[in-house]
Structures are given as structure tokens and as C-alpha cells.
Design a protein around this motif. Structure first.
Motif, PDB file in Angstrom:
ATOM      1  N   ASP A  96      53.777   4.161  25.651  1.00  0.00           N
ATOM      2  CA  ASP A  96      55.122   3.752  26.058  1.00  0.00           C
ATOM      3  C   ASP A  96      55.908   4.863  26.747  1.00  0.00           C
ATOM      4  O   ASP A  96      57.056   4.662  27.142  1.00  0.00           O
ATOM      5  CB  ASP A  96      55.899   3.234  24.844  1.00  0.00           C
ATOM      6  N   ALA A  97      55.286   6.031  26.917  1.00  0.00           N
ATOM      7  CA  ALA A  97      55.960   7.133  27.601  1.00  0.00           C
ATOM      8  C   ALA A  97      55.891   7.004  29.123  1.00  0.00           C
ATOM      9  O   ALA A  97      56.504   7.795  29.840  1.00  0.00           O
ATOM     10  CB  ALA A  97      55.367   8.465  27.168  1.00  0.00           C
ATOM     11  N   ALA A  98      55.155   6.004  29.614  1.00  0.00           N
ATOM     12  CA  ALA A  98      55.036   5.799  31.060  1.00  0.00           C
ATOM     13  C   ALA A  98      54.981   4.306  31.346  1.00  0.00           C
ATOM     14  O   ALA A  98      54.731   3.493  30.458  1.00  0.00           O
ATOM     15  CB  ALA A  98      53.793   6.495  31.612  1.00  0.00           C
ATOM     16  N   SER A  99      55.224   3.958  32.611  1.00  0.00           N
ATOM     17  CA  SER A  99      55.168   2.552  33.004  1.00  0.00           C
ATOM     18  C   SER A  99      53.729   2.063  33.016  1.00  0.00           C
ATOM     19  O   SER A  99      52.777   2.857  33.048  1.00  0.00           O
ATOM     20  CB  SER A  99      55.770   2.374  34.400  1.00  0.00           C
ATOM     21  N   ALA A 100      53.565   0.747  33.001  1.00  0.00           N
ATOM     22  CA  ALA A 100      52.226   0.162  33.048  1.00  0.00           C
ATOM     23  C   ALA A 100      51.489   0.579  34.311  1.00  0.00           C
ATOM     24  O   ALA A 100      50.301   0.918  34.268  1.00  0.00           O
ATOM     25  CB  ALA A 100      52.322  -1.357  32.952  1.00  0.00           C
ATOM     26  N   ASP A 101      52.184   0.555  35.448  1.00  0.00           N
ATOM     27  CA  ASP A 101      51.544   0.956  36.706  1.00  0.00           C
ATOM     28  C   ASP A 101      51.087   2.407  36.662  1.00  0.00           C
ATOM     29  O   ASP A 101      50.013   2.752  37.171  1.00  0.00           O
ATOM     30  CB  ASP A 101      52.507   0.748  37.881  1.00  0.00           C
ATOM     31  N   GLU A 102      51.911   3.270  36.052  1.00  0.00           N
ATOM     32  CA  GLU A 102      51.558   4.677  35.966  1.00  0.00           C
ATOM     33  C   GLU A 102      50.360   4.882  35.042  1.00  0.00           C
ATOM     34  O   GLU A 102      49.476   5.696  35.315  1.00  0.00           O
ATOM     35  CB  GLU A 102      52.755   5.487  35.466  1.00  0.00           C
ATOM     36  N   LEU A 103      50.296   4.125  33.958  1.00  0.00           N
ATOM     37  CA  LEU A 103      49.150   4.216  33.060  1.00  0.00           C
ATOM     38  C   LEU A 103      47.866   3.773  33.755  1.00  0.00           C
ATOM     39  O   LEU A 103      46.802   4.382  33.556  1.00  0.00           O
ATOM     40  CB  LEU A 103      49.390   3.374  31.811  1.00  0.00           C
ATOM     41  N   MET A 104      47.964   2.742  34.577  1.00  0.00           N
ATOM     42  CA  MET A 104      46.789   2.294  35.324  1.00  0.00           C
ATOM     43  C   MET A 104      46.333   3.379  36.297  1.00  0.00           C
ATOM     44  O   MET A 104      45.137   3.583  36.499  1.00  0.00           O
ATOM     45  CB  MET A 104      47.092   0.992  36.065  1.00  0.00           C
ATOM     46  N   ARG A 105      47.286   4.088  36.888  1.00  0.00           N
ATOM     47  CA  ARG A 105      46.934   5.173  37.810  1.00  0.00           C
ATOM     48  C   ARG A 105      46.238   6.309  37.063  1.00  0.00           C
ATOM     49  O   ARG A 105      45.252   6.891  37.547  1.00  0.00           O
ATOM     50  CB  ARG A 105      48.193   5.699  38.507  1.00  0.00           C
ATOM     51  N   ILE A 106      46.737   6.625  35.858  1.00  0.00           N
ATOM     52  CA  ILE A 106      46.106   7.670  35.053  1.00  0.00           C
ATOM     53  C   ILE A 106      44.664   7.297  34.746  1.00  0.00           C
ATOM     54  O   ILE A 106      43.744   8.118  34.866  1.00  0.00           O
ATOM     55  CB  ILE A 106      46.887   7.884  33.744  1.00  0.00           C
ATOM     56  N   ALA A 107      44.455   6.044  34.332  1.00  0.00           N
ATOM     57  CA  ALA A 107      43.099   5.591  34.006  1.00  0.00           C
ATOM     58  C   ALA A 107      42.186   5.697  35.223  1.00  0.00           C
ATOM     59  O   ALA A 107      41.046   6.170  35.126  1.00  0.00           O
ATOM     60  CB  ALA A 107      43.130   4.159  33.489  1.00  0.00           C
ATOM     61  N   LYS A 108      42.682   5.284  36.366  1.00  0.00           N
ATOM     62  CA  LYS A 108      41.870   5.309  37.589  1.00  0.00           C
ATOM     63  C   LYS A 108      41.485   6.734  37.965  1.00  0.00           C
ATOM     64  O   LYS A 108      40.434   6.969  38.571  1.00  0.00           O
ATOM     65  CB  LYS A 108      42.624   4.632  38.732  1.00  0.00           C
ATOM     66  N   ASN A 109      42.331   7.712  37.603  1.00  0.00           N
ATOM     67  CA  ASN A 109      42.052   9.111  37.933  1.00  0.00           C
ATOM     68  C   ASN A 109      41.135   9.789  36.924  1.00  0.00           C
ATOM     69  O   ASN A 109      40.814  10.966  37.083  1.00  0.00           O
ATOM     70  CB  ASN A 109      43.364   9.901  38.030  1.00  0.00           C
ATOM     71  N   CYS A 110      40.713   9.055  35.904  1.00  0.00           N
ATOM     72  CA  CYS A 110      39.778   9.609  34.919  1.00  0.00           C
ATOM     73  C   CYS A 110      38.359   9.380  35.438  1.00  0.00           C
ATOM     74  O   CYS A 110      37.873   8.247  35.436  1.00  0.00           O
ATOM     75  CB  CYS A 110      39.970   8.927  33.567  1.00  0.00           C
ATOM     76  N   PRO A 111      37.671  10.426  35.898  1.00  0.00           N
ATOM     77  CA  PRO A 111      36.382  10.212  36.580  1.00  0.00           C
ATOM     78  C   PRO A 111      35.274   9.698  35.672  1.00  0.00           C
ATOM     79  O   PRO A 111      34.340   9.054  36.140  1.00  0.00           O
ATOM     80  CB  PRO A 111      36.040  11.605  37.129  1.00  0.00           C
ATOM     81  N   SER A 112      35.372   9.974  34.379  1.00  0.00           N
ATOM     82  CA  SER A 112      34.279   9.624  33.466  1.00  0.00           C
ATOM     83  C   SER A 112      34.386   8.218  32.906  1.00  0.00           C
ATOM     84  O   SER A 112      33.429   7.715  32.311  1.00  0.00           O
ATOM     85  CB  SER A 112      34.248  10.612  32.301  1.00  0.00           C
ATOM     86  N   GLY A 113      35.559   7.592  33.056  1.00  0.00           N
ATOM     87  CA  GLY A 113      35.775   6.298  32.420  1.00  0.00           C
ATOM     88  C   GLY A 113      36.118   6.417  30.950  1.00  0.00           C
ATOM     89  O   GLY A 113      36.143   5.417  30.232  1.00  0.00           O
ATOM     90  N   ALA A 114      36.396   7.646  30.485  1.00  0.00           N
ATOM     91  CA  ALA A 114      36.787   7.833  29.087  1.00  0.00           C
ATOM     92  C   ALA A 114      38.087   7.106  28.776  1.00  0.00           C
ATOM     93  O   ALA A 114      38.295   6.630  27.662  1.00  0.00           O
ATOM     94  CB  ALA A 114      36.922   9.320  28.770  1.00  0.00           C
ATOM     95  N   ILE A 115      38.978   7.037  29.769  1.00  0.00           N
ATOM     96  CA  ILE A 115      40.251   6.331  29.607  1.00  0.00           C
ATOM     97  C   ILE A 115      40.167   4.990  30.311  1.00  0.00           C
ATOM     98  O   ILE A 115      39.833   4.922  31.500  1.00  0.00           O
ATOM     99  CB  ILE A 115      41.422   7.147  30.188  1.00  0.00           C
ATOM    100  N   ARG A 116      40.463   3.952  29.577  1.00  0.00           N
ATOM    101  CA  ARG A 116      40.535   2.610  30.149  1.00  0.00           C
ATOM    102  C   ARG A 116      41.810   1.955  29.648  1.00  0.00           C
ATOM    103  O   ARG A 116      42.130   2.041  28.458  1.00  0.00           O
ATOM    104  CB  ARG A 116      39.307   1.783  29.743  1.00  0.00           C
ATOM    105  N   CYS A 117      42.543   1.335  30.545  1.00  0.00           N
ATOM    106  CA  CYS A 117      43.812   0.713  30.181  1.00  0.00           C
ATOM    107  C   CYS A 117      43.732  -0.804  30.339  1.00  0.00           C
ATOM    108  O   CYS A 117      43.289  -1.303  31.369  1.00  0.00           O
ATOM    109  CB  CYS A 117      44.946   1.264  31.035  1.00  0.00           C
ATOM    110  N   GLU A 118      44.178  -1.489  29.320  1.00  0.00           N
ATOM    111  CA  GLU A 118      44.178  -2.951  29.285  1.00  0.00           C
ATOM    112  C   GLU A 118      45.627  -3.436  29.314  1.00  0.00           C
ATOM    113  O   GLU A 118      46.391  -3.183  28.377  1.00  0.00           O
ATOM    114  CB  GLU A 118      43.468  -3.413  28.014  1.00  0.00           C
ATOM    115  N   ARG A 119      46.001  -4.098  30.390  1.00  0.00           N
ATOM    116  CA  ARG A 119      47.388  -4.559  30.530  1.00  0.00           C
ATOM    117  C   ARG A 119      47.588  -5.879  29.801  1.00  0.00           C
ATOM    118  O   ARG A 119      46.709  -6.732  29.790  1.00  0.00           O
ATOM    119  CB  ARG A 119      47.749  -4.739  32.003  1.00  0.00           C
TER     120      ARG A 119
END
Length: 211
Positions: free
Chosen positions: A46-69
């Protein structure tokens, strides 16, 4: 290590620590969402917007971070161009709808090319301890534009040998230059090839062992 699941108001964050290669994009881009070096809770959706969280996930090269909207917004889409980036002294970073041995492996994955990972075919950061040295800017190979640049990409690690990749793929340098365009290739994962990132048969002489 189980995947951590942290539910926020609009996005649920899934973090798989075994896939993490510590690129640190998450903690550098949003240290208020991914708070390093703390006791207890360290992921705060909740410290960032949904769109920003999706951008963070996309920038994770390993796929360790995945975001479910769950706010009705768009989730992560498959890329328009399937790519694998050759990381300097590091792994092969895929961005494509990847199937590993016939099983869905998500849209982002970093695969070992030093030969030392204990989680082959995935990278576990062993290249850093090993002092693996391999350019992220190999020579450009003359190639023609692909008829299609997206679609499913199939990865099949060969026993005691290279990674066979089938499907539309652009091989890209660490700085973003297209090096080659292929629909099938064999990529080195023993770390010994003299023609990295491609296999040249050196795994046989090196006695490389991997499923």
C-alpha cells in the motif's frame, strides 16, 4: 523457501526468494515498498499505487516478484518482443512467455550460464562467488527480422549440456543491442564455451553435469 504473499488494498505481492538474484531494482526504485534489512514485515504494497507496483514487478528480471491486481486494472502482459539479455558476468535474463520443460515459468526468468548454480537451470547468484567472467556484449550475428516476435518460448535444458530454446527470440546485449534473432538456439550453461552465449560443445570436455 516458500513464496511470501502479501495482500494490499489493490495488489497482492508474491515474492519467491529462491528466484531472487538480488538485482536490487525493487529496493532502489521503491525502498518504501520493499524495505531492506529490517526485522519482520518488509513488503508494503500500500506504499505505492497499483500501476507503480506493476512496474516494479516488471523490472524484476528473475520473476521473483509477481504482482496480482484486484482493482480491475491491467495485469502484466506478455512482451511484444521475446528477449533474452546477456548479463555481463552473469545470467541469461529472459522476458517471454516461458515454458520450462513444458511447465509455465512466467514472463521473467534468469537462467544460469556460469555452470555453478545449485538451482539449475535457474540462477542462484553463484556466478558472483565464482568470479565468473563473460561479456554482456558478444559479437553481433547477421540475422533477418523474425516473421513474428512474440508467442510461447520453450526452454529444454539438455542433460549434461546446453539450454535448447525454441520459439521467436531476440538475443540482446546488456546495453540493449540486438545481437541475433532466432527461432531455435542452444545456449551455453556450463560456463566453458568459447562462443558464449552459444554452446560450442565445451560441456563434454569439461565434464559438465546437470539435468
Amino acid at each position: 523457501m516458500a513464496t511470501e504473499v502479501v495482500k494490499g488494498k489493490s495488489v497482492t505481492v508474491h515474492f519467491d526468494g529462491q528466484r531472487c538474484v538480488h538485482s536490487r531494482n525493487c529496493v532502489l526504485d521503491h525502498p518504501d515498498v520493499f524495505v531492506p534489512n529490517v526485522e519482520g514485515d518488509w513488503i508494503h504494497p500500500d506504499a505505492a499505487s497499483a500501476d507503480e507496483l506493476m512496474r516494479i514487478a516488471k523490472n524484476c528480471p528473475s520473476g521473483a516478484i509477481r504482482c496480482e491486481r484486484h482493482d480491475g486494472g491491467e495485469g502484466e502482459a506478455a512482451p511484444i518482443v521475446n528477449t533474452v539479455r546477456v548479463r555481463e558476468n552473469g545470467p541469461l535474463a529472459f522476458n517471454a512467455p516461458l515454458r520450462m520443460r513444458g511447465v509455465d515459468d512466467g514472463l521473467r526468468a534468469t537462467l544460469c550460464r556460469c555452470g555453478a548454480s545449485k538451482r539449475k537451470p535457474w540462477c542462484d547468484g553463484s556466478h558472483a562467488d565464482l568470479g565468473f567472467s563473460a561479456t554482456g556484449e558478444p559479437a553481433v550475428v547477421a540475422s533477418q527480422p523474425l516473421a513474428s516476435r512474440d508467442g510461447e518460448l520453450r526452454a529444454e535444458p539438455q542433460k549434461d549440456g546446453p539450454l535448447k530454446v525454441s520459439g521467436n527470440l531476440e538475443i540482446v546485449s546488456g546495453t540493449g543491442h540486438t545481437l541475433n534473432r532466432v527461432t531455435e538456439t542452444f545456449l551455453c550453461r556450463c560456463g566453458q564455451s568459447r562462443n558464449k552465449p552459444y554452446c560450442d560443445g565445451s560441456h563434454r570436455k569439461a565434464g559438465f553435469v546437470a539435468e
